[in-house]
Enzyme design. Structure first.
Site, short mmCIF file in Angstrom:
data_model
loop_
_atom_site.label_atom_id
_atom_site.label_comp_id
_atom_site.label_asym_id
_atom_site.label_seq_id
_atom_site.Cartn_x
_atom_site.Cartn_y
_atom_site.Cartn_z
N GLY A 155 -7.83 5.03 -0.88
CA GLY A 155 -6.73 5.81 -0.30
C GLY A 155 -6.46 6.99 -1.21
O GLY A 155 -7.33 7.41 -1.98
N ARG A 156 -5.25 7.51 -1.12
CA ARG A 156 -4.90 8.68 -1.94
C ARG A 156 -5.05 8.37 -3.42
O ARG A 156 -5.61 9.15 -4.19
CB ARG A 156 -3.45 9.07 -1.69
CG ARG A 156 -3.15 9.44 -0.27
CD ARG A 156 -1.63 9.63 -0.10
NE ARG A 156 -1.28 9.65 1.30
CZ ARG A 156 -1.08 8.57 2.03
NH1 ARG A 156 -1.16 7.36 1.49
NH2 ARG A 156 -0.78 8.68 3.30
N ILE A 157 -4.52 7.21 -3.84
CA ILE A 157 -4.52 6.89 -5.26
C ILE A 157 -5.94 6.61 -5.76
O ILE A 157 -6.36 7.15 -6.79
CB ILE A 157 -3.58 5.70 -5.55
CG1 ILE A 157 -2.13 6.07 -5.17
CG2 ILE A 157 -3.66 5.30 -7.02
CD1 ILE A 157 -1.18 4.89 -5.12
N SER A 237 -2.13 -2.04 -8.12
CA SER A 237 -1.82 -2.12 -6.69
C SER A 237 -0.70 -3.12 -6.42
O SER A 237 0.48 -2.75 -6.50
CB SER A 237 -3.09 -2.45 -5.89
OG SER A 237 -3.62 -3.71 -6.25
N ARG A 238 -1.06 -4.36 -6.14
CA ARG A 238 -0.07 -5.42 -6.00
C ARG A 238 -0.63 -6.67 -6.67
O ARG A 238 -1.84 -6.95 -6.57
CB ARG A 238 0.24 -5.72 -4.53
CG ARG A 238 1.13 -4.69 -3.85
CD ARG A 238 2.58 -4.71 -4.38
NE ARG A 238 3.44 -3.75 -3.72
CZ ARG A 238 3.70 -2.52 -4.17
NH1 ARG A 238 3.15 -2.09 -5.30
NH2 ARG A 238 4.52 -1.72 -3.51
N GLU A 267 6.01 -11.48 -9.61
CA GLU A 267 6.91 -10.61 -10.37
C GLU A 267 8.36 -11.03 -10.23
O GLU A 267 8.77 -11.34 -9.12
CB GLU A 267 6.77 -9.16 -9.85
CG GLU A 267 5.79 -8.36 -10.64
CD GLU A 267 5.47 -7.03 -9.99
OE1 GLU A 267 6.40 -6.30 -9.64
OE2 GLU A 267 4.28 -6.74 -9.83
N HIS A 285 5.32 -2.94 -14.18
CA HIS A 285 5.32 -2.24 -12.88
C HIS A 285 5.94 -0.85 -13.00
O HIS A 285 6.99 -0.57 -12.40
CB HIS A 285 6.04 -3.07 -11.79
CG HIS A 285 5.59 -2.72 -10.40
ND1 HIS A 285 5.62 -3.62 -9.36
CD2 HIS A 285 5.12 -1.55 -9.88
CE1 HIS A 285 5.18 -3.02 -8.25
NE2 HIS A 285 4.87 -1.77 -8.55
C1 GLV Z 1 4.98 0.97 -6.18
O1 GLV Z 1 4.47 -0.06 -6.53
C2 GLV Z 1 4.96 1.47 -4.85
O2 GLV Z 1 4.37 0.86 -3.94
O3 GLV Z 1 5.55 2.55 -4.65
C1 GLV Z 2 -1.39 5.30 -1.38
O1 GLV Z 2 -0.77 6.35 -1.51
C2 GLV Z 2 -2.81 5.22 -1.19
O2 GLV Z 2 -3.21 5.56 -0.07
O3 GLV Z 2 -3.53 4.87 -2.13
#
Ligand code: GLV
Ligand code: GLV
Length: 331
Positions: A155-157, A237-238, A267, A285
């Site tokens: 994705g974007r990140i 991520s998560r 968490e 986080h």
């Molecule tokens: C942070 O973890 C977010 O999803 O913005």
């Molecule tokens: C979130 O912004 C993603 O698409 O990675």
């Protein structure tokens, strides 16, 4: 009359100011996570909810106010919101993508380098007064030279992490996602590979997938067995994307070199075994935690509300299907 909004916790001041300008606001004045009961009470009589990734917005919350029209989540991830139930009720759900991309990509790289170069362990060493001078064999870590970065989730990140790695460090890029991105492959000479190949061939593995049933425990015991003993795993991520117990064991047995974590399975609870290990960098986080990013997330979360209450479907709407039957008219 201004629409009524409930805010589960204060966000940066410019965003709060913008909120007060457009809405009748009730907010949690304490700097803590509200209980489910408090959130349920808070949404009663409100038109919308501005909430955080630490709030579980499930059917119980969504059912609490028959007039609730929108949930604006102050995060890019929205696994904390029952989007299906919201759509069913005609409630709009938005997130805050884009404005935290650079901050999060920077932090993924911070963890990557910190874990590879043993910064946490080295810092603890210095603070304990153990530094007695330079040594040729002290704290040898892993190099980024000629290294391969494997990215799950483009994705974007994920793309911004790839850009840093390819352009700044001349790393080779492998990626795996539910779809191929030909433009990206061309721009970074990146190669789309299956999950196993990525794990086998990468020196660094960075996770940028959303959390959903398909990505839960994406990385577990089986995956650690495929990784190089010199590999570094990074998770911004998560938490539940990684089986934390299996990770602790892999780190303990040195089946991988190190890990850098910003997120955890339960968490704020962290697997006890991880807390005792030297070869893991643990962050609370904070990947999006720059003044700019957190402010922009707030402004975006508020602007999503402003758009919707002016009848315009926000760009950040995550449940487009809701438009057919939403509780407020937006187009
Ligand atoms: C942070 O973890 C977010 O999803 O913005
Ligand atoms: C979130 O912004 C993603 O698409 O990675």
């Amino acid at each position: 009359m201004k629409p009524k909004i409930f805010v589960t916790r204060q966000i940066p001041k410019p965003a709060m100011d913008l909120l007060f300008l457009h809405f009748d606001v009730e907010f949690n004045k304490e700097d803590r996570v509200l209980t489910k009961k408090e959130i349920v009470k808070g949404v009663k009589g409100k038109d919308a909810l501005l909430c955080l990734l630490t709030d579980s917005i499930d059917a119980e919350v969504l059912d609490a106010e028959p007039n609730l029209k929108m949930v604006s989540n102050y995060a890019v991830g929205f696994n904390n919101v029952d989007v299906k139930a919201a759509t069913h009720h005609g409630i709009l759900v938005t997130n805050t993508p884009g404005v935290l991309t650079d901050a999060t990509a920077d932090f993924a790289f911070t963890l990557l380098l910190a874990a590879a170069r043993r910064v946490g362990e080295a810092e603890r060493f210095v603070r304990k007064g153990k530094f007695k001078g330079w040594g040729p064999l002290h704290f040898l870590g892993q190099s980024t030279e000629d290294a391969t970065l494997g990215i799950f989730g483009l994705g974007r990140i994920g793309r911004e992490v790839a850009r840093r790695a390819a352009q700044g460090f001349e790393m080779k890029i492998l990626y795996h996602d539910v779809q191929r991105v030909p433009d990206f492959e061309k721009e970074f000479g990146a190669k789309f590979v299956d999950k196993e190949t990525l794990l086998r061939e990468s020196d660094f593995v960075s996770l940028h997938v959303p959390l959903n049933p398909n990505t839960h425990h994406l990385i577990g015991e089986k995956e650690f067995k495929l990784m190089k003993p010199t590999a570094v795993l990074v998770n911004t991520s998560r938490g539940p994307v990684v089986d934390e117990k299996a990770l602790a064991q892999a780190l303990q047995e040195k089946r991988i070199f190190a890990a850098g974590l910003d997120v955890y399975e339960r968490e704020p609870v962290i697997e006890k075994a991880l807390l005792k290990l030297e070869n893991v960098v643990l962050a609370p986080h904070i990947a999006s935690a720059t003044v700019k990013s957190r402010t922009d997330m707030g402004l975006l979360a508020v602007n999503n509300l402003v758009s919707a209450f002016n009848g315009i479907a926000p760009d950040c709407l995550v449940n487009r299907k809701v438009l057919a039957k939403s509780r407020m008219k937006v187009t």
